[in-house]
Design an enzyme around this catalytic site. Structure first.
Site, PDB file in Angstrom:
ATOM      1  N   PRO A 115       0.806  -1.277  -0.117  1.00  0.00           N
ATOM      2  CA  PRO A 115      -0.137   0.099  -0.176  1.00  0.00           C
ATOM      3  C   PRO A 115       0.846   1.252  -0.090  1.00  0.00           C
ATOM      4  O   PRO A 115       1.835   1.437   0.678  1.00  0.00           O
ATOM      5  CB  PRO A 115      -0.883  -0.063   1.279  1.00  0.00           C
ATOM      6  CG  PRO A 115      -0.818  -1.570   1.484  1.00  0.00           C
ATOM      7  CD  PRO A 115       0.378  -2.099   1.251  1.00  0.00           C
ATOM      8  N   CYS A 116       0.436   2.149  -0.939  1.00  0.00           N
ATOM      9  CA  CYS A 116       1.209   3.434  -1.079  1.00  0.00           C
ATOM     10  C   CYS A 116       0.476   4.519  -0.128  1.00  0.00           C
ATOM     11  O   CYS A 116       1.055   5.622  -0.206  1.00  0.00           O
ATOM     12  CB  CYS A 116       1.318   3.770  -2.522  1.00  0.00           C
ATOM     13  SG  CYS A 116      -0.328   4.324  -2.947  1.00  0.00           S
ATOM     14  N   GLN A 117      -0.629   4.431   0.521  1.00  0.00           N
ATOM     15  CA  GLN A 117      -1.312   5.578   1.129  1.00  0.00           C
ATOM     16  C   GLN A 117      -0.363   6.369   1.882  1.00  0.00           C
ATOM     17  O   GLN A 117      -0.433   7.607   2.021  1.00  0.00           O
ATOM     18  CB  GLN A 117      -2.545   5.140   1.664  1.00  0.00           C
ATOM     19  CG  GLN A 117      -3.495   4.573   0.977  1.00  0.00           C
ATOM     20  CD  GLN A 117      -3.605   3.201   0.852  1.00  0.00           C
ATOM     21  OE1 GLN A 117      -2.337   2.511   0.857  1.00  0.00           O
ATOM     22  NE2 GLN A 117      -4.582   2.417   0.685  1.00  0.00           N
ATOM     23  N   SER A 176       2.636   8.310  -0.438  1.00  0.00           N
ATOM     24  CA  SER A 176       2.198   9.164  -1.518  1.00  0.00           C
ATOM     25  C   SER A 176       2.388  10.650  -1.090  1.00  0.00           C
ATOM     26  O   SER A 176       1.831  11.051   0.013  1.00  0.00           O
ATOM     27  CB  SER A 176       0.905   8.778  -2.081  1.00  0.00           C
ATOM     28  OG  SER A 176       0.472   9.590  -3.105  1.00  0.00           O
TER      29      SER A 176
END
Length: 320
Positions: free
Chosen positions: A130-132, A135
């Site tokens: 997951p990049c949340q 980012s």
């Protein structure tokens, strides 16, 4: 002749890594397992890669009991909402429950990566975590083990350690994530991860790749890291050189658009000239019964600046 590979997609989503690998024309990949808790992404995966259809959901004959289906999905945290700390599958029944159960079976979904003790033998793992939390569009909470979504990267480390202990390390690993992973704030963590992969027995090659250099009409930069097990690495790996297929945005746009994508007359009637006395008038909605305009929006209007469009503007455009 294509090289045959067995593959595991971790954080599998709709299976973009599988599709991308297939489209290279170099590999013939058989997916032996996936892992993701997003229930609707899992259904999309099963439809795209395993041929799941509505007819199959209705005609499948090996469904266990409702409680057994629920239990297996819930035990894997498939469908779990970590904000509300609930799982709608706990109350689900009928065709909806069957849809998610069959999608799980067809996609060989192991569910929550933190609950997986070890992975089956496979040549190739993909782990676009997951990049949340890294980012630039998010809060950039970081890659914190046990605390952030991006911290799930350390579950990959745990599974690699287990694979090394059982002499089942994959031949290849593939990571894809946002460019900010190698930005100033997170580069040190990324370097530490590459060092850890080295200690586990992999040589890693990484690069920032832009979609526009891959024949796509989009400026989209992503980090790709390819890790190759040291005992089979020839050290000849190189990222592809940029190429242009001549495709532009107009090549992807429809000449005719379904009427459902146009604003209804009711919505159009709500659009008003905000104030004809402004030097730069903005067409928008100011009627409070339709949408409340905040103080910041009023300032923007006076300065001739348009507020950012948001996802719900399809219901009621704030400004045009």
């Amino acid at each position: 002749m294509k090289e045959k590979l067995t593959m595991i997609e971790l954080f599998s989503g709709i299976g973009a890594q599988k599709l991308g690998t297939d489209l290279t024309g170099v590999f013939d990949c058989e997916v032996v397992a996936t892992a993701d808790i997003e229930k609707d992404a899992m259904v999309s995966y099963a439809a795209i890669h395993n041929g799941l259809t509505n007819e199959m959901i209705d005609s499948y004959e090996n469904y266990p009991s409702v409680q057994q289906m629920r239990n297996e999905l819930i035990e894997k945290n498939i469908g779990f909402d970590f904000k509300k700390m609930t799982n709608p599958i706990a109350r689900m029944k009928g065709r909806n429950l069957k849809k998610y159960y069959l999608a799980m079976v067809m996609s060989k979904n192991l569910g929550d990566i933190s609950k997986i003790s070890e992975l089956p033998l496979a040549d190739f793992w993909t782990y676009s975590f997951p990049c949340q939390d890294i980012s630039v569009a998010g809060k950039q909470a970081g890659i914190v083990q046990g605390e952030t979504r991006s911290g799930l990267l350390y579950e990959i480390e745990r599974l690699l350690v287990k694979a090394k202990e059982s002499d089942t390390l994959p031949k290849y690993l593939l990571l894809e994530n946002v460019k900010n992973l190698v930005g100033k704030k997170f580069k040190e963590q990324f370097d530490d991860w590459i060092t850890r992969l080295d200690e586990l027995g992999f040589n890693t090659y990484w690069s920032v790749v832009n979609a526009k250099d891959c024949g796509i009409a989009q400026n989209r930069e992503r980090v790709f890291a390819v890790s190759i097990r040291k005992d089979i690495d020839t050290k000849q790996f190189e990222f592809m050189k940029p190429f242009d297929l001549g495709l532009r945005l107009r090549d992807f746009l429809d000449d005719e658009v379904d009427e459902k994508y146009y604003l209804s007359q009711k919505i159009q009637d709500r659009l008003q000239i905000t104030d004809p006395t402004f030097e730069k008038s903005i067409i928008g909605t100011t009627k409070p019964e339709f949408r409340t305009i905040g103080q910041r929006d009023l300032v923007y209007q006076k300065e001739g600046i348009m507020g950012t469009l948001v996802a719900t503007d399809y219901k009621q455009p704030k400004q045009i």
